[in-house]
Design an enzyme around this catalytic site. Structure first.
Site, mmCIF file in Angstrom:
data_model
loop_
_atom_site.group_PDB
_atom_site.id
_atom_site.type_symbol
_atom_site.label_atom_id
_atom_site.label_comp_id
_atom_site.label_asym_id
_atom_site.label_seq_id
_atom_site.Cartn_x
_atom_site.Cartn_y
_atom_site.Cartn_z
ATOM 1 N N PHE A 77 39.406 27.112 28.800
ATOM 2 C CA PHE A 77 40.139 28.374 28.908
ATOM 3 C C PHE A 77 39.309 29.507 29.507
ATOM 4 C CE2 PHE A 77 42.679 26.400 25.254
ATOM 5 C CZ PHE A 77 43.435 25.662 26.159
ATOM 6 N N HIS A 126 34.939 22.135 23.051
ATOM 7 C CA HIS A 126 35.968 21.179 23.438
ATOM 8 C C HIS A 126 35.871 20.786 24.911
ATOM 9 C CE1 HIS A 126 37.320 22.694 19.641
ATOM 10 N NE2 HIS A 126 38.153 21.678 19.536
ATOM 11 N N GLY A 130 36.627 46.542 41.927
ATOM 12 C CA GLY A 130 37.052 46.141 43.273
ATOM 13 C C GLY A 130 37.985 44.943 43.201
ATOM 14 N N SER A 131 37.836 44.155 42.147
ATOM 15 C CA SER A 131 38.873 43.190 41.828
ATOM 16 C C SER A 131 39.791 43.923 40.860
ATOM 17 C CB SER A 131 38.281 41.944 41.189
ATOM 18 O OG SER A 131 39.326 41.052 40.865
ATOM 19 N N ASP A 178 48.190 52.405 40.848
ATOM 20 C CA ASP A 178 49.502 51.944 40.383
ATOM 21 C C ASP A 178 49.723 50.467 40.726
ATOM 22 O OD1 ASP A 178 49.595 52.777 43.049
ATOM 23 O OD2 ASP A 178 51.536 53.782 42.883
ATOM 24 N N SER A 192 43.607 56.548 49.545
ATOM 25 C CA SER A 192 43.650 56.233 48.106
ATOM 26 C C SER A 192 42.700 57.125 47.324
ATOM 27 C CB SER A 192 43.261 54.770 47.871
ATOM 28 O OG SER A 192 44.118 53.909 48.562
ATOM 29 N N HIS A 221 38.611 53.685 52.130
ATOM 30 C CA HIS A 221 39.944 54.018 51.639
ATOM 31 C C HIS A 221 40.091 55.523 51.417
ATOM 32 C CE1 HIS A 221 41.219 49.790 50.664
ATOM 33 N NE2 HIS A 221 39.922 49.631 50.778
ATOM 34 N N GLN A 266 43.550 20.600 27.541
ATOM 35 C CA GLN A 266 42.536 21.193 26.656
ATOM 36 C C GLN A 266 41.119 20.752 27.007
ATOM 37 O OE1 GLN A 266 44.374 23.037 23.972
ATOM 38 N NE2 GLN A 266 45.868 22.455 25.515
ATOM 39 N N GLU A 301 42.119 35.740 27.322
ATOM 40 C CA GLU A 301 40.765 35.396 27.745
ATOM 41 C C GLU A 301 40.191 36.388 28.746
ATOM 42 O OE1 GLU A 301 43.337 33.291 27.715
ATOM 43 O OE2 GLU A 301 42.801 31.819 26.171
#
Lengths: 625, 625
Positions: free
Chosen positions: B394, B418, B125-126, B157, B41, B38, B430, B369
């Site tokens: 979650f 849970h 990278g993510s 951005d 960028s 890149h 849940q 989370e």
């Protein structure tokens, strides 16, 4: 309509006050009868809901399927006692069901709402998802249905901490969803104590306004103020509306109003009695709010069939991601209900083929994968056929939404490109290596992984007609076309690409490793070792018969190679199917990506991971030694 | 220091301009040599980085491990050519490595940065993860290390569309992280076209300010303006700073400046030559910016050992989530590096036990989370021992962060309460029913699922010393204590709870189903059927020997019961281990949650899912028939 009485209509605010009291009373009664639930989180929002349902929500309760209905989504799904009390008040659920069914085994009034109830669009309960889902419904309303229904969402204040809420408001303002209204029940108290902002409505207002919403702040227990706010909100325009309602948790029962320690607790029977007394006792109002102001279905859109089915000559190297894009463009011509969206990588996933052909049915979600899935869920509520795409790895960003989509019984199609180490130089952050495991574990899901262009086209078509969550994994690089035009690829099938009666070992691959399996079979053939090769393009459901037959012929000697971590993917699917079948003997040699990969070119990385043809042939030899 | 020349220090802006040109030149050269990457960028942010590295970042490049160093995190990890060019400019990477190693197989200059490089804190990278991770580092700096280092983050951005960015800014302002500076490279162009807001810096500014940041907007190619902004940003205070820099993608090479279609593309050699000419050709500057203004390690915190190890009498019913909370409180006294955080459910996960005992080492993340995991990752960068908890279900909200934590080689401990249908009335939203599959598929992960209080305590202690991503699954309800105080539970072990030489079937469970297996064994014993019972508390890694021995004794007859979907969990772990071992014969009867559950009480739901004692006994009888 369950109740035979004539419902009260055209309610004035005095009647709304009575309705609100009934909603509070029934929220307490139902949760106390169940011994669990969230009465206090229901009581804070009871006035909002009474005004909304009594005077603003345009909904024909006897025809929940009507295209003209407004939508009501409880993003704070734990306030289910309130929602179900509304259902009782409008006469579609009996008091008996409310008192004996709530949270009970086998009943439909579950702890959190699911679409097992005909008035519920989407399952909620994982916070921060109802509003994003609603954005999908509102997109359908404004751009596809082009019908003036509104989408009303009840949010909790705690869930404003979820990034997905801001993804939703960002897209709602980007797409000028004036048909969307979020009512935030700012009751100040979360599960274990005060929220970040308490009653600082201005803090929320600044954020919502910065994200492009029109904000109206009200006292959430002032019926006239709520009424005015909903009036303004319901008029549409080009901005989503956020109503910030200052409320009191447990409002209506002074013993617990605004008290910590009352989240998610049913009142003990004796205390519930005192609460009912304070609230003026049980009521049995039967009410109806306004009906939709119009009664028409969306204009049917013509199909165009402008694009013929893509055809690929045998041997031509084509990336399956490219074939997916061309297939979707073809299918989009045949079925005007097909819509697509992408997380700002449509030129990589090749969804851009569809976007250019049918821009009016394409929604750019930018880099917001949670909203990407939620938009698909919302569009499926309105019976569209959504395909959502991004890199395979980045669906992990939205796993909670995918999990909840299954509970919502949403029919959504996900397409993940750039799977596995095959992607090469970009390195591990961009490699989908958990996607098969993640997608297989979703309830009722379908997981597909084609190896060439024609099978990709066929499977994309299969997905369009598939219910539930389905996932197609595509590959970055181009690989030879193996199958003929028109060959069928039923979901739940498998293809045997090499087979003799003398096969001594079975090689199983999918996607890129299928090509490696074929090369390995060639290598073994030169040593006079006959290998059966299976293309396991349907990873879930998996075709057990082909596997059992191959195991039978080849003495249970099986090599599975996958461009994925060893857990939960192709190897697991094979192992689980064969063990469940009782096949014996079995000797499985499972090749998968076991170490953290780096950069490189595809063949280097496949080889380093031990999933290339040479390793597959070697694994077969080990089994035969 | 690789380079033996004396580096230039105390750089003026003229030298910074030269440095910026070198960074652009080297970004082009390295990506062109690799054939991918890149450059455009990188070029947009080259001026920002030149000013930062030359004049503001306080960093001893020869001692990346120094506690006093500032931190530099590339949230836009695809700008790796720029980062690696910085490393060359400060002399820790040679030009040779840059030109022959970038994106190559086996090399450390990967497509996106990972901590295989000593100057990289976290893998990126993510998109939308670097800033949340940085919040974790900044939390450590302000509250634990109490050292005045700063955390500088380069954001793109496009990634501002990710909800996780707003979770991060929310927590950064909530925790008054004046030591955190996000520099947003607003180059207007994403991967496939313009971003949502283009160069509308005000749109970003409104949002960042609403989320509590101090915002400074600059021309990202005006060195003096950048210098002034970084000066202001670096002074600390109680607010995080967001620098919005208006930049031009591909800046410095007029042929491609601000052009679409140049994302993620290396320049062809001939074009690269023209670019270098325009940029004044290759340079070989060796520079160093300021060193840290202090040189000290964090004050060691004393352990307190105030809380004894929790002890549970045999037979006492205790929820494993409760035992986890008590264990963490105990361990927190022994090891002051242990820190904890939770997603606003600490009174359910029981992390509140730790929070009350050690409030200075507890960080409430509210319902966010993604930031919960990122905070743990950032704290692990500073060598703390983070435990992050929420409901098992979650963690699916943050799966991308967990996946990336493994690539970051972060040592984080996740505890999900849970789990499964056992939770009862709250319903499927849940219920963690995919968590084992999801966590097992993470590279190098550890997955633990204890059935009682003492094993939970022992495994929590094991986790504290475990590297990589480890996950402990706890149960909502209370179940009898089975093990004695002090019994060891090594990771990778299993316990045989019932065993005779005459066993004819093996029952395998973990967590709640272990208790069901014991009850099933009792039921079978009454029929004179001897069943071996295995507690497979270590789901990954799994102890193959115990499984193989049991299969050997019991004729390969094995029942696995798990409170989880059938894919990728306990059953997969058993099937994969036994098949890999070559054990034969094998007859596996795998009981898992195959249909969508609803509400109910635990025993109803376990029974409806077919994983209760009666079903386990029935499955054993089927195998024996």
């Amino acid at each position: 309509m369950t109740d035979t009485r004539q419902p009260a209509t055209d309610l004035g605010l005095a009647e709304i006050a009575e309705l609100a009291a009934q909603l509070r009373v029934d929220s307490i009664r139902s949760s106390t009868s169940a011994g669990s639930g969230h009465p206090t989180s229901s009581m804070s929002a009871a006035d909002l809901l009474a005004v909304l349902v009594g005077r603003h929500l345009r909904y024909d309760w006897d025809r929940p399927e009507a295209d003209s209905n407004d939508h009501l989504i409880f993003s704070k799904g734990h306030a289910s006692p309130l929602l179900y009390s509304v259902y009782k008040a409008v006469g579609v659920v009996t008091d008996h069901e409310l008192m004996t069914g709530y949270r009970r085994f086998g009943a439909r009034l579950q702890g959190h709402p699911t679409p097992i109830l005909p008035w519920v669009d989407v399952a909620t309960g994982s916070l921060g998802q109802g509003l994003p889902d609603a954005v999908g419904v509102a997109l359908a309303g404004r751009y596809l249905d082009q019908l003036p229904y509104r989408v009303w969402v009840l949010c909790g204040d705690s869930e404003m901490a979820e990034g997905s809420i801001w993804e939703a408001l960002d897209k709602a303002s980007h797409y000028r969803l004036g048909n969307l209204v979020a009512m935030v029940d700012v009751n100040r108290l979360g599960q274990r104590g005060p929220t970040e902002f308490g009653w600082d409505l201005d803090a929320y207002a600044r954020r919502a306004e910065a994200f492009g919403a029109r904000v109206i702040s009200v006292d959430g227990h002032d019926l006239a103020a709520i009424d005015q706010a909903l009036d303004a909100a319901g008029t549409g325009g080009d901005q989503p509306t956020v109503i910030l309602a200052r409320t009191v948790k447990g409002k209506g029962f002074s013993e617990i109003e605004d008290h910590e320690g009352w989240h998610g607790k049913a009142l003990p029977a004796e205390q519930a009695e005192r609460a009912l007394e304070e609230l003026g006792g049980e009521r049995d109002l039967l009410v109806r709010g306004p009906l939709p102001a119009f009664d028409r279905a969306p204009e049917p859109r013509p199909g165009s069939a402008a694009t013929p089915r893509p055809v690929y000559p045998r041997g031509e190297k084509v990336a399956t991601r490219k074939a997916y894009g061309e297939a979707l463009k073809w299918l989009g011509g045949l079925d005007p209900r097909i819509v697509a969206m992408d997380g700002e990588v449509s030129n990589s996933t090749h969804t851009d083929e569809f976007a250019h052909a049918y821009p009016e049915r394409y929604f750019e979600m930018y880099i917001a994968e949670q909203q990407l899935i939620a938009a698909a869920v919302g569009l499926s509520v309105r019976h569209y056929v959504p395909f959502a795409s991004t890199f395979a790895a980045f669906f992990s960003r939205a796993y909670d939404f995918i999990r909840m989509a299954a509970i919502s019984a949403a029919d959504i199609r996900l397409v993940g490109s750039h799977a596995g180490v095959e992607i090469g130089a970009d390195g591990p952050s961009q490699m989908g290596l958990e996607d098969l495991a993640m997608m297989r574990a979703v309830q009722g899901s379908t997981v597909l992984y084609p190896c060439d262009a024609p099978s990709t086209v066929a499977l994309t078509r299969e997905m369009a007609g598939r219910s539930g969550v389905s996932y197609l994994r595509t590959t970055r690089g181009g690989y030879p076309t193996l199958y003929a035009e028109g060959e069928e690829f039923p979901i739940g099938g498998a293809k045997v690409l090499r087979s003799t009666d003398d096969d001594v070992v079975t090689l199983i691959g999918a996607g890129v490793t299928l090509h490696e399996c074929l090369a390995a079979a060639d290598e073994l053939a030169r040593e006079n070792v006959a290998a059966r090769v299976i293309d396991l393009y349907s990873v879930k459901p998996v075709e057990t018969e082909t596997l059992v037959a191959a195991a039978g012929v080849t003495g249970g000697r099986i090599v599975v190679a996958e461009d994925h971590h060893p857990e939960g993917g192709l190897g697991s699917a094979v192992a689980e199917a064969l063990l469940a079948s009782g096949t014996t003997p079995l000797r499985l040699n499972h090749l998968a990506v076991r170490e953290l990969p780096g950069s490189g070119v595809a063949h280097e990385l496949l080889d380093a991971a031990g999933i290339s043809a040479a390793h597959i042939a070697g694994a077969a030899r080990t089994l035969l030694a």
